[in-house]
Design a protein around this motif. Structure first.
Motif, PDB file in Angstrom:
ATOM      1  N   HIS A 175     -13.984  30.814 -83.330  1.00  0.00           N
ATOM      2  CA  HIS A 175     -14.272  32.243 -83.487  1.00  0.00           C
ATOM      3  C   HIS A 175     -13.186  33.130 -82.892  1.00  0.00           C
ATOM      4  O   HIS A 175     -13.083  34.295 -83.241  1.00  0.00           O
ATOM      5  CB  HIS A 175     -15.625  32.592 -82.852  1.00  0.00           C
ATOM      6  N   ASN A 227      -9.604  34.011 -85.460  1.00  0.00           N
ATOM      7  CA  ASN A 227      -9.369  35.193 -86.296  1.00  0.00           C
ATOM      8  C   ASN A 227     -10.081  36.424 -85.750  1.00  0.00           C
ATOM      9  O   ASN A 227     -10.461  37.329 -86.459  1.00  0.00           O
ATOM     10  CB  ASN A 227      -9.673  34.932 -87.772  1.00  0.00           C
ATOM     11  N   LEU A 259     -13.002  37.051 -84.261  1.00  0.00           N
ATOM     12  CA  LEU A 259     -14.430  37.359 -84.311  1.00  0.00           C
ATOM     13  C   LEU A 259     -14.992  37.454 -82.896  1.00  0.00           C
ATOM     14  O   LEU A 259     -15.961  38.156 -82.646  1.00  0.00           O
ATOM     15  CB  LEU A 259     -15.176  36.299 -85.110  1.00  0.00           C
ATOM     16  N   ARG A 278      -7.541  38.268 -90.842  1.00  0.00           N
ATOM     17  CA  ARG A 278      -8.757  37.622 -91.358  1.00  0.00           C
ATOM     18  C   ARG A 278      -8.548  37.100 -92.769  1.00  0.00           C
ATOM     19  O   ARG A 278      -9.215  36.171 -93.200  1.00  0.00           O
ATOM     20  CB  ARG A 278      -9.927  38.611 -91.317  1.00  0.00           C
ATOM     21  N   GLN A 279      -7.625  37.719 -93.486  1.00  0.00           N
ATOM     22  CA  GLN A 279      -7.313  37.196 -94.813  1.00  0.00           C
ATOM     23  C   GLN A 279      -6.449  35.943 -94.683  1.00  0.00           C
ATOM     24  O   GLN A 279      -6.598  34.984 -95.440  1.00  0.00           O
ATOM     25  CB  GLN A 279      -6.598  38.284 -95.625  1.00  0.00           C
ATOM     26  N   LEU A 337     -11.865  30.972 -92.290  1.00  0.00           N
ATOM     27  CA  LEU A 337     -12.812  30.148 -91.547  1.00  0.00           C
ATOM     28  C   LEU A 337     -13.923  29.643 -92.457  1.00  0.00           C
ATOM     29  O   LEU A 337     -14.521  30.418 -93.183  1.00  0.00           O
ATOM     30  CB  LEU A 337     -13.474  30.948 -90.421  1.00  0.00           C
ATOM     31  N   PHE A 372     -17.477  28.125 -91.887  1.00  0.00           N
ATOM     32  CA  PHE A 372     -18.380  27.992 -90.752  1.00  0.00           C
ATOM     33  C   PHE A 372     -19.175  26.698 -90.784  1.00  0.00           C
ATOM     34  O   PHE A 372     -19.340  26.076 -91.829  1.00  0.00           O
ATOM     35  CB  PHE A 372     -19.344  29.175 -90.715  1.00  0.00           C
ATOM     36  N   GLN A 387     -22.818  31.487 -94.514  1.00  0.00           N
ATOM     37  CA  GLN A 387     -21.552  31.942 -95.087  1.00  0.00           C
ATOM     38  C   GLN A 387     -21.740  32.490 -96.498  1.00  0.00           C
ATOM     39  O   GLN A 387     -20.989  33.336 -96.958  1.00  0.00           O
ATOM     40  CB  GLN A 387     -20.549  30.778 -95.119  1.00  0.00           C
TER      41      GLN A 387
END
Ligand SMILES: Nc1ncnc2c1ncn2[C@@H]1O[C@H](COP(=O)(O)OP(=O)(O)OP(=O)(O)O)[C@@H](O)[C@H]1O
Ligand SMILES: [Mg+2]
Lengths: 254, 234
Positions: free
Chosen positions: A48, A51, A53, A76-77, A81, A83, A89
């Motif tokens: 986490h 990126n 989070l 984030r692009q 991730l 999950f 997701q």
């Protein structure tokens, strides 16, 4: 070249749990890294952070030598991730719409979204199910859809948290083949798992975590030696056998 | 086991899927209001039309899917009868309730949540002082999660049964045994979703444009309105 660098990362939750303690490592472009460790060792919390989070209590995460918080949306692009729980997701009703969710958020032109969705679904073998209702997919299909949703954003690095949980043998094979394929096509891959016997043979490097710390960071044949002492099962006895031979068996392919 | 997914998007093609979501939502609103204001004759006509739409667009996989709605209508029927001692009035009340549910199912069954999101955005945009992106996303998520919440509730109930909840006499404890974990699961689910949405670059700057209205849409709308007018005339 270093793509992702984690420097002295620590994370303490509000309730006092120290989930990460001074974690430092880096990932090379094109590398296939595996992170392992027993339940509660801090693997998901680490992911986490990669990126943004979760924000570190102290320490830094760098992508291409820049702090990820400089332009978090573009990070984030680039850092995709997948999950641990694919149910959370997936947030759309049909396969196609779900794969399109990320690219739509990037405000890409409609034609480009369509192109990416097509290629991502083809990539994971779900192109025939594009109209299907996502809740009625099987566990393996959901996992592959979650991967497609990430692929459609065209990330540079893909991080998968326990990609094999709840999958049967064909499901593991499908997902594993997909991961290896992505890596062969130049993607950097980090795979978080405690089920090393399913895939370690294909990895370049293994990091073992224990109580929020990195306790081992080495090529798989060397790192394997310390795995059992941190509660990770390996298919063989390191006292009687060469780890190179054990490693060869650590795949569910073939 | 606990696969009682009610209010679900239908994964097969149908005529209504091609109709603009704004038109479907407007007509749904009009029909729902009409249900409670038209004459008995109009109600019969509108019910027939609703049932036709429902049969043509929504497939129920098992009776368990609509068990909840049936039980609720039983409640409503009982309440209506006890308050009026009038069978005719009771039938009307139950019909109205059932038709409301069916209309909702037709919309949800034929409209993807992403389209409803865009339509809500379109409706709310002219209203000042409220965030259309936020409302649109909330509506979308709610619609997506209704089936999930039902499945989770069924699972929690089964988990309770498998650990002998039926032996508990205290009704309060019986209800909290279901409600507390369910609430917890919903909150957890919402948190997880918020996180993954963030990971998937959601920032409220999506493309909300729907297709421009065409002549075909006008045709759909006027057909729908003609039915509404018809029920008023009967
Ligand atoms: N939101 C939170 N608040 C407090 N503590 C947390 C929170 N999330 C995780 N933890 C704690 O942080 C530690 C690391 O958790 P994490 O989920 O990273 O483990 P993991 O290695 O991924 O385990 P698993 O193999 O079970 O997935 C655990 O002790 C956990 O209890
Ligand atoms: Mg985890």
């Amino acid at each position: 070249m270093k793509l992702l660098e984690v420097k002295n990362l620590s994370h303490r939750f509000k309730d006092g749990t120290e989930a990460l303690k001074n974690v430092t490592f880096s990932v090379e472009r094109g590398e296939f890294l595996v992170i392992s460790g027993k339940n509660g060792s801090g693997k998901s919390v680490l992911m986490h952070h990669l990126n943004g989070l979760l924000k570190p209590t102290s320490g830094r995460v760098l992508f291409n030598n820049q702090s990820i918080f400089r332009d978090i949306l573009s990070i984030r692009q680039k850092v995709g991730l997948v999950f641990q729980n694919s149910n959370s997701q997936i947030i759309s009703q049909t396969v196609e719409m779900d794969a399109a969710f990320g690219p739509e958020n990037l405000n890409l032109p409609k034609a480009e979204v369509k192109k990416r969705v097509n290629s991502a679904l083809q990539n994971v073998g779900l192109e025939d199910k594009r109209e299907h209702y996502t809740r009625s997919l099987s566990g393996g299909e959901k996992k592959r859809l979650a991967i497609a949703g990430v692929l459609a954003m065209e990330p540079e690095i893909i991080i998968l948290d326990e990609p094999f949980t709840n999958l049967d043998l064909p499901g593991v094979k499908q997902v594993l083949k997909k991961i290896i394929n992505l890596n062969n096509n130049g993607h950097t891959v980090i795979c978080i798992t405690h089920e090393l016997e399913k895939m370690l043979a294909h990895a370049d490097r293994l990091i073992i975590m224990d109580s929020g710390e990195i306790v081992c960071d080495d090529i798989p044949e060397k790192a394997l030696i310390s795995a059992p002492s941190y509660g990770i099962r390996i298919p063989g006895n390191i006292e009687k056998e060469n780890t190179v031979d054990i490693l060869k068996r650590m795949t569910w392919l073939g | 086991m606990a696969e009682t997914a009610f209010f679900r998007y239908q994964d097969r093609s149908s005529f209504l899927k091609k109709v603009d979501p704004r038109i479907k939502m407007s007509l749904l609103l009009i029909y729902t209001v009409l249900l409670y204001h038209i004459s008995t004759g109009g109600l019969i006509l509108l019910s027939a039309f609703t049932i036709f739409l429902f049969m043509a667009n929504y497939r129920i996989k098992s009776i368990r899917e609509i068990k909840g709605a049936l039980i609720l209508s039983l409640f409503i029927g009982t309440a209506a009868f006890l308050s009026s001692y009038n069978l005719f009035f009771t039938i009307l009340a139950v019909t109205r309730f059932l038709m409301t549910i069916l209309l909702g199912l037709v919309l949800i069954g034929t409209t993807h949540s992403g389209e409803i999101e865009k339509a809500v955005y379109w409706f709310v945009k002219p209203v000042p002082f409220i965030s259309e992106t936020e409302i649109a996303m909330r509506v979308r998520l709610t619609i997506t999660f209704i089936p999930d919440i039902m499945v989770t509730a069924a699972q929690i109930k089964e988990a309770g049964l498998s650990r002998c909840i039926q032996h508990v006499k205290n009704p309060v404890r019986k209800i909290t045994a279901l409600a507390v974990p369910l609430l917890y699961a919903i909150i957890r689910r919402a948190e997880g979703t918020a996180l993954t949405m963030e990971a998937r670059c959601y920032s409220g700057t999506r493309d909300y444009t729907l297709k421009q209205f065409t002549l075909k849409d006008l045709l759909h709308l006027s057909t729908g309105l003609a039915v509404a007018a018809g029920t008023l005339l009967v």
